[in-house]
Design a protein around this motif. Structure first.
Motif, PDB file in Angstrom:
ATOM      1  N   PHE A 117      15.621  41.731  57.306  1.00 54.31           N
ATOM      2  CA  PHE A 117      16.679  41.819  56.305  1.00 54.31           C
ATOM      3  C   PHE A 117      17.312  43.203  56.263  1.00 54.31           C
ATOM      4  CE2 PHE A 117      14.345  38.183  54.442  1.00 54.31           C
ATOM      5  CZ  PHE A 117      15.411  37.298  54.357  1.00 54.31           C
ATOM      6  N   THR A 169      16.363  47.290  54.380  1.00 51.26           N
ATOM      7  CA  THR A 169      14.909  47.435  54.277  1.00 51.26           C
ATOM      8  C   THR A 169      14.472  48.549  55.222  1.00 51.26           C
ATOM      9  OG1 THR A 169      14.444  45.821  56.038  1.00 51.26           O
ATOM     10  CG2 THR A 169      14.568  44.972  53.766  1.00 51.26           C
ATOM     11  N   GLU A 182      11.359  45.632  48.331  1.00 48.65           N
ATOM     12  CA  GLU A 182      12.403  45.207  49.273  1.00 48.65           C
ATOM     13  C   GLU A 182      12.456  43.686  49.395  1.00 48.65           C
ATOM     14  OE1 GLU A 182      12.496  49.088  52.230  1.00 48.65           O
ATOM     15  OE2 GLU A 182      11.432  47.292  52.869  1.00 48.65           O
ATOM     16  N   SER A 236      15.653  41.370  48.569  1.00 49.54           N
ATOM     17  CA  SER A 236      16.226  40.512  49.612  1.00 49.54           C
ATOM     18  C   SER A 236      16.230  39.054  49.174  1.00 49.54           C
ATOM     19  CB  SER A 236      15.450  40.654  50.922  1.00 49.54           C
ATOM     20  OG  SER A 236      15.646  41.937  51.462  1.00 49.54           O
TER      21      SER A 236
END
Length: 110
Positions: free
Chosen positions: A31, A34, A93, A97
């Motif tokens: 993603f 990150t 993160e 995401s």
């Protein structure tokens, strides 16, 4: 079957055709925004070999390690790429995401 999807995996099936059906963990997506994405160490199509220095072959192997709630997560790929990050960073993160990409499921690391 990820071999056709990720062209870099063909070498595993051509060198040892019997390996084509062995269990492996493939990185399908990294993603954006990150640490893994920023460092460009972990890439789509790479095979994860070890998590926290423990050999993994399935997502259940990874879940088992992560359920022990380690402070640090280390990932080593079959090509010897090495990535280390704090579990707190991963959780933050991942949740960001999941929200950004509208992913709904029970979160493993809570």
């Amino acid at each position: 079957d990820h071999i056709e999807y990720f062209g870099n995996l063909e070498c595993y099936s051509k060198m040892n055709p019997e390996d084509r059906y062995k269990k492996k963990v493939v990185i399908c997506q990294v993603f954006p925004d990150t640490e893994a994405y920023k460092t460009q160490v972990l890439l789509q199509g790479q095979l994860i070999d070890k998590l926290n220095n423990i050999k993994v072959e399935t997502l259940n192997d990874i879940r088992k390690i992560l359920r022990s709630k380690p402070d640090i997560i280390t990932i080593e790929t079959k090509t010897s790429a090495f990535f280390i990050v704090s579990t707190d960073t991963i959780i933050s993160e991942d949740k960001k995401s999941m929200k950004n990409f509208n992913i709904h499921h029970n979160y493993l690391l809570d």
